[in-house]
Write a protein that holds these residues in place. Structure first.
Motif, PDB file in Angstrom:
ATOM      1  N   TRP A   1       0.864  -1.177   0.000  1.00 58.47           N
ATOM      2  CA  TRP A   1       0.000   0.000   0.000  1.00 58.47           C
ATOM      3  C   TRP A   1       0.900   1.225   0.000  1.00 58.47           C
ATOM      4  CZ3 TRP A   1      -1.089   4.047   3.562  1.00 58.47           C
ATOM      5  CH2 TRP A   1      -2.220   4.806   3.249  1.00 58.47           C
TER       6      TRP A   1
ATOM      7  N   GLY B   1      -0.594   4.525  -0.524  1.00 60.76           N
ATOM      8  CA  GLY B   1      -1.377   5.693  -0.151  1.00 60.76           C
ATOM      9  C   GLY B   1      -2.657   5.814  -0.947  1.00 60.76           C
ATOM     10  N   GLU B   2      -3.257   6.989  -0.809  1.00 61.39           N
ATOM     11  CA  GLU B   2      -4.479   7.311  -1.552  1.00 61.39           C
ATOM     12  C   GLU B   2      -4.159   8.402  -2.561  1.00 61.39           C
ATOM     13  OE1 GLU B   2      -8.023   6.453   1.633  1.00 61.39           O
ATOM     14  OE2 GLU B   2      -7.582   8.509   1.115  1.00 61.39           O
ATOM     15  N   THR B   3      -4.928   8.414  -3.630  1.00 60.84           N
ATOM     16  CA  THR B   3      -4.747   9.436  -4.657  1.00 60.84           C
ATOM     17  C   THR B   3      -6.062   9.690  -5.379  1.00 60.84           C
ATOM     18  OG1 THR B   3      -3.384  10.123  -6.548  1.00 60.84           O
ATOM     19  CG2 THR B   3      -4.118   7.834  -6.524  1.00 60.84           C
TER      20      THR B   3
ATOM     21  N   GLN C   1      -7.357   3.793  -3.256  1.00 55.82           N
ATOM     22  CA  GLN C   1      -6.224   3.196  -2.549  1.00 55.82           C
ATOM     23  C   GLN C   1      -5.258   2.694  -3.625  1.00 55.82           C
ATOM     24  OE1 GLN C   1      -6.187   2.806   1.046  1.00 55.82           O
ATOM     25  NE2 GLN C   1      -7.805   4.301   0.713  1.00 55.82           N
TER      26      GLN C   1
END
Length: 188
Positions: free
Chosen positions: A161, A163-165, A174
């Protein structure tokens, strides 16, 4: 999970699966996947639920044409068959992520009857092998928050993982990444 993978051109075989190019006559079985609301809800806006056989046939015909025109990077779409029965049970993809297509996404969808048996991670692992055999250094999976099955599958493949974008599809997603050197770390 066994990681025995054989790649012969664009056909990929694992212990339980065969990933092969789509054929137009696969459209009926593709509808078993992409006609399912529980599958399609995680795919929009890249793809929406297909509700009839003729539309599915048009989509599969486009995939066949795109595969025939493909050159350069190891992108494409595969029909996924169960090796023991020969039944078409899923779909796999390596596609450039929007907006520029620089990052490659692993994708996999299965008919609900094939869920919960580790086939998504097996197919994703095989697709990663294919990409890395064709000189890619990393691949990504983008998963909507709340898609716990998708998140679990990315982790089972060995993806990290990151991060988020909102970079891809203008959605909060995710992001999971797998680098070539980390491909088999999870199975050791």
């Amino acid at each position: 999970m066994s990681h025995s993978i054989t790649i012969n051109g664009t056909t990929i075989e694992t212990a339980r699966l065969r990933l092969r190019p789509w054929r137009v006559d696969d459209a009926g079985r593709a509808l078993d996947i992409y006609g399912e609301a529980d599958v399609a809800r995680w795919l929009a806006p890249a793809m929406h639920r297909i509700e009839d056989a003729e539309k599915m046939r048009t989509v599969v015909a486009r995939w066949v044409e795109e595969t025939a025109e493909k050159a350069g990077r190891p992108t494409g779409r595969w029909a996924i068959e169960d090796l023991s029965s020969g039944e078409l049970i899923g779909s796999g993809q390596i596609l450039g992520l929007p907006p520029e297509g620089e990052d490659l996404e692993l994708g996999y969808q299965f008919a609900p009857r094939a869920w919960g048996q580790g086939r998504g991670s097996e197919a994703g692992h095989a697709l990663a092998h294919y990409a890395f055999q064709h000189d890619e250094e990393e691949v990504f999976a983008v998963v909507r928050p709340g898609n716990h099955r998708g998140i679990r599958t990315a982790r089972e493949i060995g993806m990290e993982w990151v991060g988020e974008t909102t970079k891809y599809y203008d959605l909060r997603l995710q992001v999971f990444r797998l680098r070539k050197g980390d491909l088999d770390v999870a199975s050791r």
